[in-house]
Design an enzyme around this catalytic site. Structure first.
Site, PDB file in Angstrom:
ATOM      1  N   LEU A   1       0.826  -1.202   0.000  1.00 37.76           N
ATOM      2  CA  LEU A   1       0.000   0.000   0.000  1.00 37.76           C
ATOM      3  C   LEU A   1       0.862   1.255   0.000  1.00 37.76           C
ATOM      4  CD1 LEU A   1      -2.971   1.063   0.281  1.00 37.76           C
ATOM      5  CD2 LEU A   1      -2.475   1.293   2.739  1.00 37.76           C
ATOM      6  N   HIS A   2       0.655   2.114  -0.958  1.00 44.09           N
ATOM      7  CA  HIS A   2       1.455   3.346  -1.013  1.00 44.09           C
ATOM      8  C   HIS A   2       0.598   4.535  -1.438  1.00 44.09           C
ATOM      9  CE1 HIS A   2       1.793   1.368  -4.984  1.00 44.09           C
ATOM     10  NE2 HIS A   2       1.881   2.583  -5.501  1.00 44.09           N
TER      11      HIS A   2
END
Length: 746
Positions: free
Chosen positions: A642-643
């Site tokens: 997740l970014h």
DNA sequence: GTTCTAGAAC
DNA sequence: GTTCTAGAAC
């Protein structure tokens, strides 16, 4: 006696036509030459001495003394040949197509010859001017422009076009010889077939033609004596030096001030002036970009005045290819009115890529009227400079442009020209400054639609950027310390700079690549991970998609690549930024690969990520207040882990290359961090969109929402779009802007 | 994600 | 002929 005589006469009368049919051949001589090359004089001189019957077919006078048509010429020529006469075709005939129909008049009874009056353009121009009887600037300019234009298209005749004989005359002496040859032809004489007088056959001819075509002609009406100069040059075979001297001297005449420093200016080509830092620049935006010449000339004068003090002992030279150039003349007059020191600023007629070798003017720095992509394409100055400089300039430009890869209207980019470049070796040019001016041409990108308020502002910025760039070169180069540096000598500093930069560049990419990628490759098979898409189906993450995960799991290992490491997040620069600033805030929690994995329990982490993003955006804005940031997630990310994207909204980056790149940041595919948090607070999970469809929607500006047909056009547009952001982005803290809101002003 | 490149579009 | 896109390979 009488009857005998009569018989004889009758015999002769009968015999003569027979003989003519058997032996007499007509000649059609197609004269080839620019206006003022002496075609009419040539035919008249031949006709004065020739015992042969000639007809001169002159297009300029064929219609009762006025200019006629090619068809009229063809008819008159045909009639004359049918009459058994020989013919001069007195029109320019400079290209093959123009000649072709006259060549068809050849037959077993008609030889087709060409006489090429390939005399120096400056001679033709000066004669042309004299002939019109006008001394005015305009007239002279017109004549020069006409001759130049014609010579641009010049195709020298070849035997395979159908000529039985071609005579090339390169100077007055050759012309005299040819006049003698043709003048001596009796009614039954013929001339040997073949090509005569051309100095360099085949390949070298082409080179000669090219050189000649590029040769720029000095002004005419303001130089009363180019003929004598040219002639003296021709009688002296070592013409190079003469050429330079003559050119400089002529150039002096059209310099701005006729008084005072003429000596200095005429010595433009001498060694003593080589060490004066000189910027040669074309008029920006007035050619293809169709900027109003009056307004442009005012701006040039204004900016020149402003910068003359700032460039030390440097000189500024406005260059144009033809002396008829309107902008050149406007600037010349206005500079004179303003009393600008002509040793510091003057205009110059010449090819900006051959100022030294052809004009004797040494310019260390030349400006290029670039296109926004800094590509060598197009025509005019841009193509000429890239062409003359060779691939070295392209490489150096790419390097200097960096991630942006393009320039915006009103800006300039200084590029050190590698010593390997012909332009450096031959002309002594050490720097090229690319400048992009405003565009008023609807056929070109970013047309300002006649908005001259904006246009003038941008043009002023363009010249400021250009002159500032030059001033900065002058300041750092210290030209006068070592004059030998400036011509044909490789400044070692340049090489160092280049190799250093390349080194840094390579190191950078190695760093970023090798870290994650090498290891990813090693562990590819053992660590292939499942990726759950929105509809619950699973697919594995490809090896290349695992770098972020790796960094998140072990950030210390990539210490050099990351900006910040905390317990919860890692902040780093995107390896392929899609804007001037593009950071990633990566969650460190394992198993949290993408937005679909996020649940209510991850809300604190999402807030932490958001806050980290805002913090970094704020920091970047404090350095550059015009930046505006948007924070968000991709619905269907390519990279595992997740970014959060923290991306400046200029989208000014070479890495933004295709529709997908744009649409992932500028459609509902991009989910604002604030909205994601709100959504999860409300519904427990993020709502995703139809990603396939979103990737193929048309390209729309992120500000004014206008549609554009392709990425280059879109990028061109966004680089100048000054519309405010759409209202939905301005709400709910979706954008991070400078405290005074400078980045979102309309 | 990028790079490479064939071929579509202009 | 050149520019641009889009699909395959990595």
């Amino acid at each position: 006696m009488d009857s005998e005589m009569i018989t004889k006469d009758e015999e002769m009368e009968e015999a003569a036509p027979q003989k003519a049919e058997e032996e007499k051949k007509s000649i059609i001589v197609i004269l080839v030459g620019a206006p003022g090359s002496g075609k009419s004089t040539f035919s008249e001189d031949v006709m004065k001495t020739s015992s042969r019957s000639w007809v001169r077919v002159c297009q300029d006078t064929i219609a009762n003394g006025k200019t006629g048509t090619k068809a009229q010429c063809l008819k008159k020529a045909t009639d004359a040949l049918n009459d058994g006469k020989s013919v001069f075709i007195d029109r320019c005939n400079l290209d093959r197509e123009q000649r072709s129909e006259f060549l068809k008049l050849g037959s077993p009874h008609v030889d087709v010859h060409a006489v090429v009056l390939d005399l120096p353009a400056r001679l033709c121009i000066s004669r042309s001017v004299k002939r019109t009887g006008h001394e005015g600037n305009l007239q002279g300019g017109k004549a020069a422009a006409v001759v130049n234009r014609m010579l641009q298209k010049k195709e020298l005749p070849k035997l395979n076009e159908g000529f039985s004989r071609i005579t090339f005359c390169l100077n007055e002496k050759d012309v005299e010889e040819a006049v003698k040859t043709y003048g001596a032809l009796g009614p039954f004489d013929t001339l040997p077939s073949g090509s005569f007088g051309q100095k360099n056959p085949d390949a070298k001819v082409q080179l000669g033609i090219m050189k000649f075509m590029k040769k720029v002609d000095p002004p005419n009406s303001c130089c009363k004596d180019p003929v004598s100069k040219q002639e003296s040059k021709e009688t002296n075979p070592s013409s190079k030096e003469q050429d330079v001297v003559a050119f400089s001297a002529q150039n002096t005449d059209k310099n701005i001030k006729a008084d005072g420093n003429s000596r200095e200016r005429s010595a433009a080509g001498s060694a003593t002036t080589n060490d004066i830092p000189t910027l040669a620049f074309p008029s920006i935006s007035t050619a293809d970009f169709q900027f109003n010449h009056e307004k442009a000339s005012d701006i040039i004068i204004q900016k020149v005045e402003e910068f003359l003090d700032k460039i030390g002992n440097g000189r500024l030279v406005l260059v144009d290819l033809t002396s008829g150039s309107r902008i050149l003349n406007l600037v010349k007059v206005k500079a004179e009115q303003k009393n600008i020191d002509s040793s510091k600023f003057f205009t110059f007629v010449g090819d900006i890529t051959q100022l030294y070798t052809k004009g004797g003017l040494h310019c260390n720095v030349i400006a290029n009227a670039a296109n926004w992509r800094l590509k060598p394409r197009g025509g005019g100055v841009n193509a000429a400079i890239f062409n003359a400089a060779g691939p070295a300039l392209e490489i150096a430009t790419k390097e200097a442009a960096g991630d942006a890869g393009c320039i915006q209207p009103g800006s300039a980019l200084t590029v050190p020209l590698p010593s390997t470049s012909q332009l450096h070796k031959r002309e002594g040019v050490t720097h090229v400054i690319h400048v992009l001016g405003p565009n008023m041409n609807p056929q070109r990108p970013d047309c300002l639609n006649n908005d001259y308020d904006k246009g003038c502002k941008i043009l002023r910025e363009a010249y400021s950027s250009l002159f500032e760039g030059f001033a900065s070169i002058v300041r750092t180069k210290e030209f006068n310390k070592d004059p030998s540096k400036t011509v044909s000598t490789v400044p070692s500093s340049l090489i160092d700079q280049r190799s250093k930069r390349e080194g840094v560049f390579d190191l950078d990419s190695n760093k970023k690549y090798k870290g994650p990628k090498v290891e990813v490759g090693v562990e590819k098979k053992s660590e292939s991970t499942e990726k759950f898409t929105g509809d619950g189906t699973a697919k594995s993450w490809e090896s290349w998609a695992q770098s972020l995960h790796r960094i998140a799991m072990d950030p210390e290992k990539y210490n050099k690549d990351v900006l910040e490491i905390s317990d919860d997040v890692v902040v780093l620069n995107d390896l392929y930024p899609k804007a001037q600033k593009h950071l990633l805030v990566v969650a460190r929690k394992d198993g949290l690969d993408r937005l679909t994995d996020v649940r209510v329990e991850h809300l604190p982490l999402l807030r932490t990520m958001h806050n980290a993003g805002v913090k970094w955006a704020t920091k970047l804005i404090s350095d550059e207040p015009s930046l505006v940031f948007r924070l968000g997630y991709h619905s269907d990310p390519s990279m595992r882990q997740l970014h959060l994207h923290v991306v400046s909204q200029d989208f000014n980056s070479t890495h933004l290359k295709n529709k997908k790149h744009w649409n992932t940041f500028n459609t509902a595919f991009f989910l604002d961090s604030v909205d994601v948090i709100e959504e999860i607070e409300k519904c427990g999970k993020a709502k995703l969109n139809d990603n396939e469809r979103l990737m193929s929607v048309e390209l729309r500006c992120n500000k004014c929402r206008s549609a554009h047909p392709n990425i280059p056009r879109l990028k061109s547009h966004i680089s100048r779009c000054r519309a405010p952001f759409p209202s939905d982005l301005l709400q709910n803290g979706r954008l991070v802007v400078a405290p005074n809101g400078s980045g979102v002003e309309a």
